[in-house]
Design an enzyme around this catalytic site. Structure first.
Site, short mmCIF file in Angstrom:
data_model
loop_
_atom_site.label_atom_id
_atom_site.label_comp_id
_atom_site.label_asym_id
_atom_site.label_seq_id
_atom_site.Cartn_x
_atom_site.Cartn_y
_atom_site.Cartn_z
N SER A 21 0.88 -1.18 0.00
CA SER A 21 0.00 0.00 0.00
C SER A 21 0.91 1.22 0.00
O SER A 21 2.09 1.12 0.37
CB SER A 21 -0.93 -0.01 1.21
OG SER A 21 -0.20 -0.19 2.40
N GLU A 23 1.38 5.53 0.80
CA GLU A 23 0.86 6.72 1.51
C GLU A 23 1.30 7.99 0.78
O GLU A 23 2.46 8.12 0.40
CB GLU A 23 1.40 6.71 2.94
CG GLU A 23 0.86 7.86 3.77
CD GLU A 23 1.22 7.70 5.24
OE1 GLU A 23 0.92 6.64 5.82
OE2 GLU A 23 1.81 8.64 5.78
N ASP A 115 -0.99 14.48 16.64
CA ASP A 115 0.01 15.11 17.52
C ASP A 115 -0.63 16.23 18.33
O ASP A 115 -1.61 16.84 17.90
CB ASP A 115 1.16 15.68 16.67
CG ASP A 115 2.07 14.57 16.18
OD1 ASP A 115 2.30 13.60 16.94
OD2 ASP A 115 2.55 14.67 15.03
N PHE A 226 12.93 14.65 10.81
CA PHE A 226 11.49 14.42 10.90
C PHE A 226 11.19 13.12 11.67
O PHE A 226 10.39 13.12 12.60
CB PHE A 226 10.95 14.38 9.46
CG PHE A 226 9.55 13.91 9.35
CD1 PHE A 226 8.51 14.70 9.81
CD2 PHE A 226 9.26 12.69 8.75
CE1 PHE A 226 7.20 14.26 9.70
CE2 PHE A 226 7.96 12.25 8.64
CZ PHE A 226 6.92 13.04 9.11
N HIS A 276 3.73 -1.21 3.73
CA HIS A 276 3.13 0.10 3.49
C HIS A 276 4.29 1.07 3.21
O HIS A 276 5.20 1.19 4.02
CB HIS A 276 2.36 0.55 4.74
CG HIS A 276 1.65 1.85 4.60
ND1 HIS A 276 0.47 2.00 3.90
CD2 HIS A 276 1.94 3.09 5.09
CE1 HIS A 276 0.07 3.26 3.96
NE2 HIS A 276 0.95 3.95 4.67
P1 FAD Z 1 -2.27 6.44 19.69
O1 FAD Z 1 -2.12 5.12 19.06
O2 FAD Z 1 -3.59 6.84 20.16
O3 FAD Z 1 -1.27 6.56 20.88
C1 FAD Z 1 0.08 6.16 20.71
C2 FAD Z 1 0.65 5.83 22.07
O4 FAD Z 1 0.83 7.02 22.83
C3 FAD Z 1 -0.28 4.96 22.86
O5 FAD Z 1 0.15 3.65 22.75
C4 FAD Z 1 -0.26 5.48 24.27
O6 FAD Z 1 0.52 4.63 25.07
C5 FAD Z 1 0.42 6.82 24.15
N1 FAD Z 1 -0.50 7.91 24.47
C6 FAD Z 1 -1.49 8.40 23.68
N2 FAD Z 1 -2.08 9.43 24.27
C7 FAD Z 1 -1.44 9.59 25.46
C8 FAD Z 1 -1.59 10.49 26.52
N3 FAD Z 1 -2.52 11.46 26.48
N4 FAD Z 1 -0.77 10.35 27.58
C9 FAD Z 1 0.18 9.39 27.63
N5 FAD Z 1 0.37 8.50 26.63
C10 FAD Z 1 -0.43 8.61 25.58
N6 FAD Z 1 -0.46 12.37 12.21
C11 FAD Z 1 -1.24 13.30 11.57
O7 FAD Z 1 -1.42 14.42 12.08
N7 FAD Z 1 -1.85 13.01 10.37
C12 FAD Z 1 -1.72 11.81 9.76
O8 FAD Z 1 -2.26 11.59 8.66
C13 FAD Z 1 -0.92 10.81 10.41
N8 FAD Z 1 -0.78 9.57 9.86
C14 FAD Z 1 -0.07 8.62 10.54
C15 FAD Z 1 0.02 7.33 9.99
C16 FAD Z 1 0.73 6.33 10.65
C17 FAD Z 1 0.79 4.95 10.05
C18 FAD Z 1 1.42 6.63 11.87
C19 FAD Z 1 2.24 5.57 12.55
C20 FAD Z 1 1.35 7.91 12.41
C21 FAD Z 1 0.60 8.91 11.77
N9 FAD Z 1 0.48 10.20 12.29
C22 FAD Z 1 -0.29 11.14 11.65
C23 FAD Z 1 1.20 10.56 13.53
C24 FAD Z 1 0.33 10.41 14.78
O9 FAD Z 1 -0.77 11.29 14.70
C25 FAD Z 1 1.17 10.75 16.00
O10 FAD Z 1 2.18 9.81 16.20
C26 FAD Z 1 0.38 11.02 17.28
O11 FAD Z 1 1.26 11.57 18.25
C27 FAD Z 1 -0.23 9.78 17.89
O12 FAD Z 1 -1.40 9.42 17.26
P2 FAD Z 1 -1.77 7.84 17.21
O13 FAD Z 1 -3.14 7.65 16.76
O14 FAD Z 1 -0.69 7.13 16.53
O15 FAD Z 1 -1.67 7.58 18.77
#
Ligand code: FAD
Length: 304
Positions: A21, A23, A115, A226, A276
């Site tokens: 896939s 991105e 983030d 990055f 991916h």
């Molecule tokens: P989650 O999976 O919800 O959390 C990741 C980990 O952080 C969890 O396991 C948990 O232990 C810890 N955690 C979460 N929240 C907290 C908290 N409040 N306090 C303490 N620990 C915590 N970002 C963008 O803006 N746009 C995108 O399109 C985008 N695409 C992405 C695609 C992929 C495949 C990946 C790997 C990352 C992407 N990101 C993107 C980055 C991502 O948004 C960031 O890494 C963000 O910080 C975490 O979001 P998540 O859904 O991965 O986190």
């Protein structure tokens, strides 16, 4: 006559060619848009499982992500996956975005927390009326649209905010319980990190595919900054391969392709059959690496 041992195959002999896939990020200018569509045209005949389009930090690309996804649906046979985050928006606004996607035929969302609004390294504060976590977002999508497939993130080196691996994998488990079908990993360069993480995830009873996210380093210095901020370690051996190439983009490209091809071929030899690619909207390296995995252009795609 001496027997000649054939060279080791690039891909495990028992495996069919891997699934892939791609991105992309939504283009900012007309020129970037043209270049993205050239990339899509070149990569589409490799028949990826899906192509995903990122969502800018804090929702900054909301409309551009949507229009790129809509154009993919209109003009290609590719399956688009729209990234979506919880940051800076009330639940109702996010639900509206999902509803719009569903209406135009999108059936795959990459659901993320996103983030912190203040940038990586600052404390995350959920929107007061928003989805609190990525798992809540997954649940919000799946409850209303069971026909939307949801992918989520995974972190072989754990997310920088995670207290430890257990806490990190707790969140992955919550996302799976909420209905996530697949996790895509943050970029990593040391395959052992991926396999150790996979062992932890499987030991926890999580069975969904954990698809490695592969990033060919077109511009090593820029990419290193990055990815390091996002918690990925860059090994010394990798930095050394780009040493002295700051002003030599052609050689950097060859080195980047060799490094990423080596990484995916080693993963494939250990049984990984889905990848991916973080394309950075460029086709050449990803096309070459896919070729080395045994993937050839097939079919006629109506891309662009
Ligand atoms: P989650 O999976 O919800 O959390 C990741 C980990 O952080 C969890 O396991 C948990 O232990 C810890 N955690 C979460 N929240 C907290 C908290 N409040 N306090 C303490 N620990 C915590 N970002 C963008 O803006 N746009 C995108 O399109 C985008 N695409 C992405 C695609 C992929 C495949 C990946 C790997 C990352 C992407 N990101 C993107 C980055 C991502 O948004 C960031 O890494 C963000 O910080 C975490 O979001 P998540 O859904 O991965 O986190």
């Amino acid at each position: 006559m001496t027997e000649v041992t054939p060279p080791a195959p690039d891909v495990h002999p028992g495996l069919k060619s891997p699934a892939i896939s791609f991105e992309f990020f939504p283009p900012k200018t007309e020129e970037m848009e043209r270049s993205l569509w050239e990339t899509i045209k070149r990569l589409a005949p490799l028949l990826p499982n899906f192509v995903s389009v990122t969502y800018g930090a804090g929702g900054s690309t909301r409309e551009r992500t949507h229009s790129t996804i809509a154009r993919l649906l209109r003009e290609t046979d590719l399956v688009p996956a729209a990234h979506l985050t919880c940051v800076g928006a009330a639940r109702g606004e996010i639900d509206e975005i999902v509803a719009r996607y569903h209406e135009i035929g999108v059936r795959h969302i990459v659901a993320l927390r996103g983030d912190p609004a203040g940038g990586i390294g600052t404390a995350y504060a959920a929107h007061p009326d928003g989805y609190k976590t990525s798992a809540d977002l997954v649940a919000g999508i799946k409850q209303r649209y069971p026909d939307i497939e949801v992918s989520v993130s995974a972190y072989p080196e754990k997310h920088p905010e995670s207290r430890d691996f257990d806490a990190d994998i707790d969140m992955l488990a919550a996302k799976v319980d909420a209905g996530a079908a697949r996790a895509i990993t943050q970029v990593f360069f040391d395959n052992d990190l991926y396999f150790r993480y996979l062992d932890r995830v499987r030991a926890r009873g999580i069975t969904i595919p954990i698809v490695p996210g592969i990033m060919p380093m077109h511009n090593f210095k820029q990419a290193r900054n990055f990815v390091t901020r996002a918690g990925t370690s860059v090994p010394d051996w990798l930095a050394q391969k780009f040493d002295g190439l700051d002003d030599d983009a052609d050689t950097r490209k060859l080195v980047a392709a060799t490094v990423a091809a080596g990484q995916v071929q080693k993963l494939a030899k250990h049984g990984v059959d889905t990848f991916h690619f973080y394309t950075m909207n460029r086709a050449d390296l990803v096309f070459a690496i896919s070729h080395l995995l045994g993937i050839r252009p097939r079919g006629t795609q109506k891309a662009a």
